[in-house]
Design a protein around this motif. Structure first.
Motif, short mmCIF file in Angstrom:
data_model
loop_
_atom_site.label_atom_id
_atom_site.label_comp_id
_atom_site.label_asym_id
_atom_site.label_seq_id
_atom_site.Cartn_x
_atom_site.Cartn_y
_atom_site.Cartn_z
N THR A 238 0.81 -1.21 0.00
CA THR A 238 0.00 0.00 0.00
C THR A 238 0.85 1.26 0.00
N GLY A 239 2.11 1.13 0.38
CA GLY A 239 2.98 2.31 0.43
C GLY A 239 3.76 2.56 -0.83
N TRP A 240 3.51 1.83 -1.89
CA TRP A 240 4.28 2.01 -3.11
C TRP A 240 3.65 3.00 -4.10
N ARG A 241 2.37 3.20 -4.02
CA ARG A 241 1.66 4.20 -4.83
C ARG A 241 1.76 3.95 -6.33
N VAL A 242 1.37 2.72 -6.73
CA VAL A 242 1.27 2.46 -8.17
C VAL A 242 -0.13 1.98 -8.46
N GLY A 243 -0.87 2.74 -9.25
CA GLY A 243 -2.23 2.37 -9.59
C GLY A 243 -2.51 2.76 -11.04
N TRP A 244 -3.75 2.59 -11.45
CA TRP A 244 -4.08 2.88 -12.84
C TRP A 244 -5.56 3.16 -13.02
N ALA A 245 -5.86 3.78 -14.15
CA ALA A 245 -7.24 3.97 -14.58
C ALA A 245 -7.35 3.36 -15.97
N ILE A 246 -8.47 2.66 -16.20
CA ILE A 246 -8.74 2.08 -17.51
C ILE A 246 -10.04 2.70 -17.99
N ALA A 247 -10.02 3.26 -19.19
CA ALA A 247 -11.21 3.97 -19.67
C ALA A 247 -11.15 4.06 -21.19
N PRO A 248 -12.27 4.45 -21.81
CA PRO A 248 -12.20 4.72 -23.25
C PRO A 248 -11.10 5.74 -23.53
N ALA A 249 -10.47 5.61 -24.69
CA ALA A 249 -9.27 6.38 -25.00
C ALA A 249 -9.37 7.87 -24.70
N PHE A 250 -10.50 8.50 -25.08
CA PHE A 250 -10.54 9.96 -24.89
C PHE A 250 -10.58 10.34 -23.42
N ILE A 251 -11.13 9.47 -22.57
CA ILE A 251 -11.14 9.74 -21.14
C ILE A 251 -9.78 9.39 -20.52
N ALA A 252 -9.22 8.24 -20.95
CA ALA A 252 -7.90 7.84 -20.42
C ALA A 252 -6.87 8.91 -20.74
N SER A 253 -6.99 9.49 -21.91
CA SER A 253 -6.07 10.54 -22.32
C SER A 253 -6.20 11.75 -21.39
#
Lengths: 414, 452
Positions: A238-253
């Motif tokens: 939990t202390g490493w701070r690596v996450g992500w978001a997955i979304a349609p390209a225009f939102i991910a951008s």
């Protein structure tokens, strides 16, 4: 030095110290066994720590975007949910799920947009929504099993509703939203043309063959859902701070652009280590829910059983056994008149065990009271216990609680 | 058993509804900033060569038949443009990259070892939201050594994911929609972006060659009782300018007179070559209205670790911490432990750092002069800006493209650092945070192929 209190708003000036903050200080002073914090007190998996050490030694220490994370995340989404994710355009790496969620909120919420959330829920969502100028609207899940009432849900929408926030597996209840419930949510999103932001950090921690289903896998949802998740809970970092978001390209951008302006880059060596983590074999994921020969068994299912049995035996009302995540949301014994905050205070002082008063997860506001036919006074009757703790910690907690039992074998706090 | 109680979300419960109500002005409606297209931070996008974001951003509106869902209005102007194209071009042509603002050499062993030890010791879970206590202490100690100011590490120091996040948290935590904020152009591009996210009205004052001095008269007319804050970056990216005592005094008195906050970005404070770095917070009457921002990355060549901080009096730190708790919640734990070790490095480390960079600077500056650029004096940072016009290209972007394709060297067009790109068209930025071999090779290429 002189404090310029006149610079504070009148609301800020009226805020006194939070009772929950006081409890955490009390817990520290009493050296209480901590079943409050939502992170493990056992070591992170060695193969992942080794990868991080290797990355630091190999000079992966400057600003970085590790495309491989996007590649692996896309593979996992495809394997688990049949989702088609383009790793080049649909994934944004962020500093933890927290930042992914914050960036997602900023990406889609304008001032005055309404956002539907389920109650109880994790505190931080509201802060992000308000920071972006949005208006949170809460839909209470019905105790004792935290079921979704479709009528309440539908009534919470308005012309201004922009998005729904879904956290499943759920903090604090441990609920895993069912297929039917997800279909109701998906249906309303499609009908109203709304977006969804999901928090799926506990996606790999489910029990009794319960499967986590991603909302995005429902018809018509891929194009309107932002999935947020991270390494933290799956890999005990939990202390490493690596996450992500997955979304349609225009939102991910858009999310990527915001992330770059807010933090620029997630910690570089841990992005490298994330590759090793995400490539872990099926045996690793199995070790999250049961005993393993190859990996340190986080074995959350056994820990859940242990704590459910322990607390039920001593008088807590456990109507709902967690199906996922690593929290138990237990109801204070029937005959006990104390509020959750008072109960936890005594638990710290007398038993030397700390948990989180549930009131922090409930958001009683006018929308909720309107929607809730039953009275909403259960909001100070719940306590959240974390069971992402070592055998030793759980056993020590059991022992300490055991010392305070009355003749009937129930926990007796004076 | 050591208890680490980290419930910032719950601690903030009663406070969340009061977010961003610091204001001496009444609440205004969100006003949209007319921002021109802004680029991905130059220092990152070079490594994002496989991310084809600009295509998506540009074609997003016509991509599919159903596009009911719009990104927030605040983002309409935010696209990745020139710089992403530049870095792709650079890779394609095998160009030597003096554009990226991060080193191609690594940080010191003793700091890396500290991080490794922290991972081994199991420091891999959530740190306290506003910082690991030992790091907060080390930051306060360092600040005292550098400025003489004594601050409370528990109430006045907030650790963030890099200075970039400290800036974002400061803007989002202390600026209300409609507040007026003054910036000096050219400026690091995250300032404009986060101010836009906060809904601020941005006023820009341009620093001009040859010495990029602060135009005090212009500042006097721009600043008023309506100004909420002024942002200062010293030593300054991209020009290398360092704000003088006289300039800081003049700005300080205007701020005191008009009750204006000051946010200072001091990430290059240890790369101060031609004069001593001065922190605005140390000027009389200024600590109470200043947020001092800094980070580990530039001083210790570990830009990817993302350890930064904000130092401010408690009432301002409170706002920064609020925003920070919703932006990232906590900062990378093992790196924080290592950062505490780093900040306690002996004086010899910092002296050697400066010596190293001075040697690199000389290679680059001599080289650029020999090639025929007009080189503006840079007092600090590891950047130098030059006037490229003697080479006959119409503007900075065109020149940079030419430099990549025909010469095989990357520089940054500075127009991306201005509200009005026209103001930067004669200037490009080179960096010397590269090993000497790389710098010499780049200079050789330019001597060989760049003709007046």
């Amino acid at each position: 030095m002189e404090e310029k209190r006149e610079l504070l708003s009148s609301v800020a000036k009226s805020i006194t110290a939070s009772p929950i903050q006081e409890l955490s200080h009390l817990a520290q002073r009493c050296n209480a066994i901590n079943l409050a914090e939502g992170f493990p007190d056992f070591p992170a998996p060695s193969h992942i720590k080794d990868a991080a050490i290797s990355a630091i030694n190999s000079d992966f220490n400057q600003y970085r975007h590790v495309q491989g994370i996007c590649d692996y995340v896309a593979i996992v989404m495809n394997q688990m949910h049949g989702l088609d994710v383009n790793p080049l355009t649909d994934v944004a790496i962020c500093c933890g799920q927290t930042e992914a969620f914050a960036a997602a909120t900023f990406a889609i919420i304008d001032k005055g947009d309404e956002v539907v959330l389920f109650d109880p829920c994790y505190e931080t969502y509201e802060g992000c929504i308000k920071m972006a100028g949005g208006v949170p609207v809460y839909v209470p899940l019905d105790p004792p099993h935290w079921t979704l009432d479709p009528n309440k849900f539908i009534k919470s929408f308005s012309r201004r509703t922009k998005a729904v926030i879904l956290n499943s597996p759920h903090n604090p209840t441990g609920k895993v939203f069912t297929k039917d419930e997800l279909e109701i949510i998906a249906g309303e999103c499609r009908t109203r043309n709304c977006l969804a932001i999901t928090d799926e950090v506990y996606e790999h921690i489910t029990f009794n063959s319960e499967k986590h289903i991603s909302l995005a896998s429902f018809p018509g949802m891929r194009e309107r859902t932002i999935i947020t998740s991270s390494l933290s809970k799956t890999f005990s970092v939990t202390g490493w701070r690596v996450g992500w978001a997955i979304a349609p390209a225009f939102i991910a951008s858009a999310i990527r652009n915001i992330h770059v302006k807010v933090t620029d880059s997630a910690p570089a060596p841990f992005q490298e280590a994330a590759l090793t983590a995400l490539r872990s074999p099926p045996e690793y994921f199995e070790s999250l829910r049961s005993v393993s020969n190859l990996y340190y068994a986080q074995d959350y299912e056994s820990r859940r059983d242990y704590i459910v049995n322990l607390l039920a035996r001593i008088g807590f009302k456990i109507h709902f056994k967690p199906q996922g995540a690593f929290f138990l949301f237990a109801e204070i014994p029937e005959n006990c008149p104390l509020s959750d905050v008072e109960y936890v205070r005594k638990l710290i002082q007398q038993a030397g065990v700390v948990a989180v008063p549930g009131c922090g997860f409930f958001h009683a506001d006018s929308s909720v009271e309107k929607l809730s036919q039953d009275s909403y006074n259960y909001q100070d009757r719940y306590i959240r216990f974390a069971f992402c703790k070592s055998d030793h910690t759980l056993a020590s907690a059991a022992k300490r609680l055991g010392e305070l039992l009355d003749a009937a074998g129930c926990l007796n706090l004076k | 058993m050591r208890i680490q109680c980290t419930w910032p979300s719950h601690e903030m419960r009663l406070c969340s509804s009061t977010l961003f109500t610091f204001s001496k002005n009444s609440h205004k409606d969100l006003s949209f900033i007319r921002t021109r297209t802004t680029t991905v931070c130059p220092s990152v996008s070079a490594t994002m060569s496989t991310v084809s974001t600009e295509k998506d951003a540009l074609s997003g509106q016509t991509e599919s038949t159903q596009k009911p869902l719009q990104v927030a209005k605040r983002l309409e102007k935010f696209k990745t443009t020139i710089f992403t194209q530049m870095s792709n071009l650079a890779v394609k042509h095998g160009a030597i990259n003096l554009g990226q603002g991060f080193p191609n050499f690594d940080g010191p062993e003793f700091v890396k070892e500290a991080a490794i030890q922290a991972v081994i010791d199991g420091k891999n879970q959530y740190a306290r939201g506003f910082g690991v206590p030992d790091l907060n202490n080390a930051i306060a100690e360092r600040f005292k050594k550098d400025t003489g100011l004594v601050v409370d590490p528990e109430k006045e120091v907030t650790v963030t994911s890099g200075c970039t996040e400290a800036i974002a948290a400061t803007m989002l935590g202390l600026i209300n929609p409609g507040d007026e904020v003054i910036l000096f152009a050219p400026f690091y591009d995250s300032y404009e972006a986060t101010l836009s996210m906060a809904g601020a009205k941005v006023k820009s004052i341009t620093l001009r060659p040859p010495d990029f001095a602060v135009p005090i008269d212009e500042l006097k007319s721009a600043i008023s009782k309506n100004t909420r804050a002024i942002l200062i970056n010293t030593p300054h990216n991209p020009t290398g300018k360092m704000f003088t005592r006289e300039e800081l005094d003049a700005i300080a008195s205007l701020c005191i007179e008009n009750d204006v906050l000051v946010f200072t970005d001091e990430v290059y404070d240890k790369l101060a070559f031609e004069m001593d770095h001065i922190s605005m917070a140390s000027l009389p009457g200024m600590y109470e209205r200043t947020v001092t921002l800094n980070s580990l990355g530039k001083t210790f060549s570990l830009t990817g670790w993302k350890i930064g901080w904000a130092i401010a009096p408690p009432h301002l730190s409170w706002g920064v911490r609020q925003a920070h708790s919703y932006l990232t919640f906590a900062t990378s734990t093992p790196m924080q432990w290592a950062a505490a070790t780093a900040l306690r490095a002996p004086d010899s480390y910092f002296l050697e750092l400066k010596r190293d960079y001075l040697a690199k600077k000389e290679i680059l500056v001599e080289g650029l002069k020999a090639v025929g650029f007009k080189v503006y004096p840079s007092s600090g940072t590891y950047f130098v800006v030059v006037d490229h016009t003697s080479f006959g290209l119409p503007n900075d972007v065109a020149f940079c493209e030419y430099l990549i394709k025909e010469v095989g060297v990357v520089a940054i067009p500075t127009s991306v650092f201005y509200l009005n790109p026209e103001d930067g068209k004669n200037l490009v930025r080179f960096t010397f945070c590269k090993d000497e071999g790389t710098l010499r090779a780049a200079v050789e290429r330019m001597k060989e192929k760049l003709k007046n």
